[in-house]
Write an enzyme that holds these catalytic residues in place. Sequence first.
Site, mmCIF file in Angstrom:
data_model
loop_
_atom_site.group_PDB
_atom_site.id
_atom_site.type_symbol
_atom_site.label_atom_id
_atom_site.label_comp_id
_atom_site.label_asym_id
_atom_site.label_seq_id
_atom_site.Cartn_x
_atom_site.Cartn_y
_atom_site.Cartn_z
ATOM 1 N N ASN A 292 26.608 -14.866 -11.885
ATOM 2 C CA ASN A 292 26.757 -15.810 -11.027
ATOM 3 C C ASN A 292 27.671 -15.496 -10.142
ATOM 4 O O ASN A 292 28.977 -15.324 -10.475
ATOM 5 C CB ASN A 292 27.119 -17.085 -11.908
ATOM 6 N N TRP A 293 27.352 -15.243 -8.846
ATOM 7 C CA TRP A 293 28.525 -14.819 -7.680
ATOM 8 C C TRP A 293 29.206 -15.931 -7.189
ATOM 9 O O TRP A 293 30.210 -15.607 -6.591
ATOM 10 C CB TRP A 293 27.705 -14.229 -6.524
ATOM 11 N N LYS A 294 28.871 -17.111 -7.453
ATOM 12 C CA LYS A 294 29.513 -18.457 -7.176
ATOM 13 C C LYS A 294 29.681 -18.205 -5.435
ATOM 14 O O LYS A 294 28.761 -17.769 -4.790
ATOM 15 C CB LYS A 294 30.922 -18.606 -7.667
ATOM 16 N N HIS B 173 26.494 -26.216 -14.107
ATOM 17 C CA HIS B 173 27.575 -25.364 -14.196
ATOM 18 C C HIS B 173 28.848 -26.279 -14.421
ATOM 19 O O HIS B 173 29.014 -27.307 -13.318
ATOM 20 C CB HIS B 173 27.644 -24.401 -13.271
ATOM 21 N N GLY C 284 36.700 -17.524 -15.838
ATOM 22 C CA GLY C 284 37.647 -17.034 -15.113
ATOM 23 C C GLY C 284 39.194 -16.951 -15.596
ATOM 24 O O GLY C 284 39.837 -16.579 -14.647
ATOM 25 N N SER D 159 34.380 -15.183 -19.042
ATOM 26 C CA SER D 159 35.186 -13.853 -19.217
ATOM 27 C C SER D 159 34.465 -12.607 -19.856
ATOM 28 O O SER D 159 35.134 -11.898 -20.574
ATOM 29 C CB SER D 159 36.540 -14.148 -19.913
ATOM 30 N N GLY E 1 30.328 -14.546 -14.546
ATOM 31 C CA GLY E 1 30.750 -15.027 -13.275
ATOM 32 C C GLY E 1 31.578 -13.589 -12.463
ATOM 33 O O GLY E 1 30.944 -12.691 -11.864
ATOM 34 N N GLY E 2 32.966 -13.357 -12.739
ATOM 35 C CA GLY E 2 33.445 -12.499 -12.056
ATOM 36 C C GLY E 2 33.058 -11.014 -12.172
ATOM 37 O O GLY E 2 33.078 -10.268 -11.041
HETATM 38 C C1 PEP Z 1 30.973 -18.588 -14.947
HETATM 39 O O1 PEP Z 1 31.263 -19.080 -13.908
HETATM 40 O O2 PEP Z 1 29.428 -18.547 -15.326
HETATM 41 C C2 PEP Z 1 31.530 -17.615 -15.656
HETATM 42 C C3 PEP Z 1 31.284 -17.147 -16.742
HETATM 43 O O3 PEP Z 1 32.467 -16.907 -14.992
HETATM 44 P P1 PEP Z 1 33.435 -15.718 -15.612
HETATM 45 O O4 PEP Z 1 32.768 -14.696 -16.104
HETATM 46 O O5 PEP Z 1 34.232 -15.317 -14.276
HETATM 47 O O6 PEP Z 1 34.476 -16.112 -16.637
#
Ligand code: PEP
Length: 248
Positions: free
Chosen positions: A9-11, A94, A170, A210, A231-232
């Site tokens: 998920n690039w957000k 989300h 995150g 994370s 995400g990140g």
């Molecule tokens: C997300 O937003 O779906 C996510 C899991 O983010 P991150 O991996 O950055 O915690």
Amino acid sequence: MIRPIVAGNWKMNGVSNSVSEINSLKEKVSSPSNCDILICPPATLIMAFSHILKETPIELGGQTCHSAASGAHTGDISSEMLKDCGANYVITGHSERRMDHGELDKIVKAQTEAAWRAGLKAILCVGELIGERKADLTLKVIERQLKNSIPEGATADNLIIAYEPVWAIGTGLTPTVDDVATVHTFIRNNLIETQGQQVGSNMRLLYGGSVKPGNAKELMAASNVNGALVGGASLKAEDFAGIIAAYE
Ligand code: PEP
């Protein structure tokens, strides 16, 4: 045997020169993997990425959709539009959408129905806030989210559930592998009870929060975890490929 999926998920990240990152990912995962691979970039990049990723195992998804197919909804995007520009999936519910846009369970349910209407698979996110975890309400919150957000007609093909503890998104914090397994097993049993044995036992359950190359193998090995929502670490091809490698 459930085929896992690793979804990124690039957000709200990425502009046209991010094609270099996608080209690099394409080179790193050019051969078929032991898992499905998905990138959910901002909607502005889906069409460009779909040209680059043609005939690769990497699929594309949107990050949200409106419940309507079209109309006077300034700034919104429909599931039909996502499908039209090359997406096969869309994330619904989300926590950032729930918090930033007030998307309640009933809205998430309507969005998930909209995803199916357009022929998209939905990745429906559930997860507790830190206060809810501290108050020992995690399973109650998840039970409520599942009950109120899953529409009639769910199958193991059109729906994926992502468990994302909000406090782990995150932050670099993750639950223990045992905690992840406890929640995923609860979700599995709930789905079997509410959706029936066939659907509930075959639906993919993703962990998100994370996930990094260094912890992916351990988290993906937890019972009833069938992949990750990242995400990140999905923004860098090398890191995302490192997470996919958990399934090698
Ligand atoms: C997300 O937003 O779906 C996510 C899991 O983010 P991150 O991996 O950055 O915690």
